[in-house]
Motif scaffolding. Structure first.
Motif, PDB file in Angstrom:
ATOM      1  N   PHE A  72      34.480  44.197  33.933  1.00  0.00           N
ATOM      2  CA  PHE A  72      34.468  43.168  34.975  1.00  0.00           C
ATOM      3  C   PHE A  72      33.805  41.897  34.457  1.00  0.00           C
ATOM      4  O   PHE A  72      34.315  40.787  34.655  1.00  0.00           O
ATOM      5  N   GLN A  73      32.670  42.053  33.782  1.00  0.00           N
ATOM      6  CA  GLN A  73      31.960  40.898  33.237  1.00  0.00           C
ATOM      7  C   GLN A  73      32.794  40.200  32.168  1.00  0.00           C
ATOM      8  O   GLN A  73      32.813  38.964  32.088  1.00  0.00           O
ATOM      9  N   ALA A  74      33.492  40.977  31.346  1.00  0.00           N
ATOM     10  CA  ALA A  74      34.315  40.381  30.294  1.00  0.00           C
ATOM     11  C   ALA A  74      35.475  39.585  30.887  1.00  0.00           C
ATOM     12  O   ALA A  74      35.813  38.494  30.409  1.00  0.00           O
ATOM     13  N   LEU A  75      36.076  40.111  31.939  1.00  0.00           N
ATOM     14  CA  LEU A  75      37.189  39.412  32.584  1.00  0.00           C
ATOM     15  C   LEU A  75      36.725  38.098  33.205  1.00  0.00           C
ATOM     16  O   LEU A  75      37.411  37.074  33.105  1.00  0.00           O
ATOM     17  N   LEU A  76      35.578  38.113  33.849  1.00  0.00           N
ATOM     18  CA  LEU A  76      35.064  36.892  34.467  1.00  0.00           C
ATOM     19  C   LEU A  76      34.566  35.900  33.421  1.00  0.00           C
ATOM     20  O   LEU A  76      34.630  34.692  33.640  1.00  0.00           O
ATOM     21  N   ALA A  77      34.068  36.412  32.304  1.00  0.00           N
ATOM     22  CA  ALA A  77      33.638  35.510  31.231  1.00  0.00           C
ATOM     23  C   ALA A  77      34.834  34.760  30.658  1.00  0.00           C
ATOM     24  O   ALA A  77      34.745  33.583  30.307  1.00  0.00           O
ATOM     25  N   ALA A  78      35.961  35.437  30.567  1.00  0.00           N
ATOM     26  CA  ALA A  78      37.178  34.816  30.041  1.00  0.00           C
ATOM     27  C   ALA A  78      37.872  33.947  31.082  1.00  0.00           C
ATOM     28  O   ALA A  78      38.562  32.986  30.734  1.00  0.00           O
ATOM     29  N   ASP A  79      37.691  34.269  32.359  1.00  0.00           N
ATOM     30  CA  ASP A  79      38.382  33.551  33.435  1.00  0.00           C
ATOM     31  C   ASP A  79      37.452  33.499  34.657  1.00  0.00           C
ATOM     32  O   ASP A  79      37.612  34.271  35.612  1.00  0.00           O
ATOM     33  N   PRO A  80      36.459  32.597  34.648  1.00  0.00           N
ATOM     34  CA  PRO A  80      35.431  32.578  35.706  1.00  0.00           C
ATOM     35  C   PRO A  80      35.994  32.414  37.114  1.00  0.00           C
ATOM     36  O   PRO A  80      35.400  32.911  38.083  1.00  0.00           O
ATOM     37  N   ALA A  81      37.105  31.720  37.266  1.00  0.00           N
ATOM     38  CA  ALA A  81      37.696  31.538  38.595  1.00  0.00           C
ATOM     39  C   ALA A  81      38.704  32.633  38.934  1.00  0.00           C
ATOM     40  O   ALA A  81      39.289  32.622  40.002  1.00  0.00           O
ATOM     41  N   ASP A  82      38.903  33.556  38.017  1.00  0.00           N
ATOM     42  CA  ASP A  82      39.862  34.660  38.182  1.00  0.00           C
ATOM     43  C   ASP A  82      41.243  34.134  38.598  1.00  0.00           C
ATOM     44  O   ASP A  82      41.871  34.663  39.521  1.00  0.00           O
ATOM     45  N   VAL A  83      41.675  33.115  37.893  1.00  0.00           N
ATOM     46  CA  VAL A  83      42.979  32.520  38.195  1.00  0.00           C
ATOM     47  C   VAL A  83      44.102  33.528  37.988  1.00  0.00           C
ATOM     48  O   VAL A  83      45.065  33.578  38.772  1.00  0.00           O
ATOM     49  N   ASP A  84      43.985  34.344  36.956  1.00  0.00           N
ATOM     50  CA  ASP A  84      45.057  35.305  36.673  1.00  0.00           C
ATOM     51  C   ASP A  84      44.915  36.588  37.487  1.00  0.00           C
ATOM     52  O   ASP A  84      45.765  37.470  37.413  1.00  0.00           O
ATOM     53  N   GLY A  85      43.817  36.717  38.252  1.00  0.00           N
ATOM     54  CA  GLY A  85      43.650  37.856  39.154  1.00  0.00           C
ATOM     55  C   GLY A  85      43.307  39.170  38.489  1.00  0.00           C
ATOM     56  O   GLY A  85      43.399  40.220  39.131  1.00  0.00           O
ATOM     57  N   GLN A  86      42.884  39.139  37.235  1.00  0.00           N
ATOM     58  CA  GLN A  86      42.599  40.401  36.552  1.00  0.00           C
ATOM     59  C   GLN A  86      41.319  41.050  37.068  1.00  0.00           C
ATOM     60  O   GLN A  86      41.236  42.280  37.177  1.00  0.00           O
ATOM     61  N   ALA A  87      40.321  40.251  37.407  1.00  0.00           N
ATOM     62  CA  ALA A  87      39.094  40.822  37.975  1.00  0.00           C
ATOM     63  C   ALA A  87      39.375  41.438  39.344  1.00  0.00           C
ATOM     64  O   ALA A  87      38.903  42.528  39.661  1.00  0.00           O
ATOM     65  N   ALA A  88      40.164  40.731  40.135  1.00  0.00           N
ATOM     66  CA  ALA A  88      40.554  41.278  41.439  1.00  0.00           C
ATOM     67  C   ALA A  88      41.359  42.557  41.267  1.00  0.00           C
ATOM     68  O   ALA A  88      41.209  43.516  42.031  1.00  0.00           O
ATOM     69  N   GLY A  89      42.213  42.576  40.239  1.00  0.00           N
ATOM     70  CA  GLY A  89      43.002  43.765  39.980  1.00  0.00           C
ATOM     71  C   GLY A  89      42.141  44.960  39.604  1.00  0.00           C
ATOM     72  O   GLY A  89      42.442  46.096  39.988  1.00  0.00           O
ATOM     73  N   LEU A  90      41.063  44.714  38.873  1.00  0.00           N
ATOM     74  CA  LEU A  90      40.158  45.800  38.508  1.00  0.00           C
ATOM     75  C   LEU A  90      39.478  46.371  39.749  1.00  0.00           C
ATOM     76  O   LEU A  90      39.345  47.595  39.890  1.00  0.00           O
ATOM     77  N   LEU A  91      39.059  45.493  40.664  1.00  0.00           N
ATOM     78  CA  LEU A  91      38.441  45.962  41.908  1.00  0.00           C
ATOM     79  C   LEU A  91      39.429  46.802  42.719  1.00  0.00           C
ATOM     80  O   LEU A  91      39.067  47.843  43.282  1.00  0.00           O
ATOM     81  N   ASP A  92      40.661  46.340  42.788  1.00  0.00           N
ATOM     82  CA  ASP A  92      41.675  47.090  43.524  1.00  0.00           C
ATOM     83  C   ASP A  92      41.926  48.445  42.869  1.00  0.00           C
ATOM     84  O   ASP A  92      42.118  49.456  43.562  1.00  0.00           O
ATOM     85  N   GLU A  93      41.919  48.455  41.558  1.00  0.00           N
ATOM     86  CA  GLU A  93      42.124  49.719  40.828  1.00  0.00           C
ATOM     87  C   GLU A  93      40.997  50.706  41.127  1.00  0.00           C
ATOM     88  O   GLU A  93      41.236  51.903  41.333  1.00  0.00           O
ATOM     89  N   LEU A  94      39.767  50.209  41.174  1.00  0.00           N
ATOM     90  CA  LEU A  94      38.627  51.071  41.505  1.00  0.00           C
ATOM     91  C   LEU A  94      38.752  51.629  42.923  1.00  0.00           C
ATOM     92  O   LEU A  94      38.471  52.801  43.169  1.00  0.00           O
ATOM     93  N   CYS A  95      39.187  50.780  43.840  1.00  0.00           N
ATOM     94  CA  CYS A  95      39.331  51.226  45.227  1.00  0.00           C
ATOM     95  C   CYS A  95      40.429  52.277  45.355  1.00  0.00           C
ATOM     96  O   CYS A  95      40.292  53.242  46.110  1.00  0.00           O
ATOM     97  N   ARG A  96      41.512  52.094  44.632  1.00  0.00           N
ATOM     98  CA  ARG A  96      42.589  53.089  44.669  1.00  0.00           C
ATOM     99  C   ARG A  96      42.110  54.439  44.139  1.00  0.00           C
ATOM    100  O   ARG A  96      42.636  55.489  44.527  1.00  0.00           O
ATOM    101  N   ALA A  97      41.115  54.390  43.246  1.00  0.00           N
ATOM    102  CA  ALA A  97      40.543  55.622  42.705  1.00  0.00           C
ATOM    103  C   ALA A  97      39.430  56.163  43.584  1.00  0.00           C
ATOM    104  O   ALA A  97      38.800  57.170  43.239  1.00  0.00           O
ATOM    105  N   GLY A  98      39.167  55.495  44.710  1.00  0.00           N
ATOM    106  CA  GLY A  98      38.132  55.958  45.625  1.00  0.00           C
ATOM    107  C   GLY A  98      36.728  55.510  45.272  1.00  0.00           C
ATOM    108  O   GLY A  98      35.758  55.965  45.885  1.00  0.00           O
ATOM    109  N   LYS A  99      36.597  54.598  44.304  1.00  0.00           N
ATOM    110  CA  LYS A  99      35.270  54.125  43.874  1.00  0.00           C
ATOM    111  C   LYS A  99      34.896  52.862  44.644  1.00  0.00           C
ATOM    112  O   LYS A  99      34.673  51.788  44.075  1.00  0.00           O
ATOM    113  N   PHE A 100      34.814  52.977  45.955  1.00  0.00           N
ATOM    114  CA  PHE A 100      34.565  51.806  46.801  1.00  0.00           C
ATOM    115  C   PHE A 100      33.156  51.247  46.591  1.00  0.00           C
ATOM    116  O   PHE A 100      32.970  50.027  46.527  1.00  0.00           O
TER     117      PHE A 100
END
Length: 292
Positions: A68-96
């Motif tokens: 998560f930190q690496a994704l935000l370091a590369a894209d602080p505004a999360d323009v490409d949505g990869q950080a958001a995608g990681l959060l969604d992936e965690l939630c789908r795995a039940g890691k809320f």
């Protein structure tokens, strides 16, 4: 013996004279020695240059927090949505809880968006845990975004539970949003259960809204006009009560106009202008609702 000694003396003299002559000829300068022959038993020593130090690349992130930190370091505004995608992936795995914790490491301007992702998934799977986690969000804007996302998901399959939760929220726009959402959907899914729940409420805006929604979303196929009129009469707000009554009256006119006329003539709660408008409406063949 004596002759031998004489010969040695003469030889020494010759050597000494030769050396003195060589010294005088070279001016006393040292003559370079002949290079020594390489020994067949020893290999020449080679000079090895030191290799340049090559920087070792950083190890790739392995934990969810590192990713998560690496994704935000590369894209602080999360323009490409990869950080958001990681959060969604965690939630789908039940890691809320893990996803919720990571939001604190993101820039503040991304919190509301990230909370919407998390609480939408969380409330769909474990709504009670999700709304309990809302207490940890102190920022009003972020809290509102998370609550509404949770309400949207919870309402899909649990309108009754959402209504019970929403009725206990502090008065405000978020409470109105969640409660209105639940009552609208519940009146369609299970009006009988909604009616039972409404009976547990004290008189007030919540009861009025719920009763009005139930009357609007039901008809003679799942309740009688007489039952609907009981709900109408328990609504406190005059305007809401009359609007709900007009819905029942339009339906009642088609099924039993005589009973409808009798009710209009005797209902004590109707104002005189409302009674006159309802009587005139029942005497016409048009289906337009009466006007005061």
């Amino acid at each position: 013996m004596r002759s031998n000694h004489l010969l040695l003396a003469l030889a020494f003299g010759v050597c000494l004279a030769g050396g003195l002559g060589h010294f005088l000829a070279t001016g006393g300068k040292k003559v370079a020695e002949a290079p020594a022959l390489a020994s067949p038993f020893h290999a020449p020593v080679k000079t090895v240059a030191h290799a340049e130090t090559v920087p070792v690349a950083d190890a790739p992130p392995t934990t969810d927090a590192e990713k998560f930190q690496a994704l935000l370091a590369a894209d602080p505004a999360d323009v490409d949505g990869q950080a958001a995608g990681l959060l969604d992936e965690l939630c789908r795995a039940g890691k809320f809880e893990a996803a919720f914790k990571l939001v604190g490491e993101a820039p503040a301007e991304l919190h509301a968006e990230f909370f919407e992702i998390i609480f939408s998934r969380w409330a769909q799977a474990r709504p009670q845990d999700a709304v309990q986690a809302l207490a940890a969000i102190t920022d009003a804007t972020e809290h509102s975004a998370a609550l509404r996302a949770a309400a949207d998901s919870w309402n899909l399959n649990g309108a009754g539970g959402l209504a019970t939760y929403a009725i206990g929220l502090p008065a405000g726009k978020d409470r109105d949003y969640a409660l209105g959402l639940a009552l609208d959907n519940w009146s369609l899914q299970d009006p009988t259960a909604l009616a039972t729940w409404l009976n547990t409420l004290p008189p007030g805006e919540e009861f009025d809204y719920g009763a009005a929604m139930m009357i609007a979303r039901t008809d003679g196929a799942n309740r009688t006009p007489e039952l609907a009129l009981k709900w109408v009469e328990n609504i406190n707000a005059p305007s809401v009560r009359y609007d709900s009554f007009l819905r029942v009256l339009a339906e009642w006119k088609q099924t039993d106009p005589a009973a409808a006329q009798q009710y209009v003539a005797n209902a004590p709660w109707l104002e005189q202008s409302q009674r006159q408008a309802a009587t005139a409406y029942l005497s016409t063949t048009r289906q337009d609702t009466p006007q005061e």
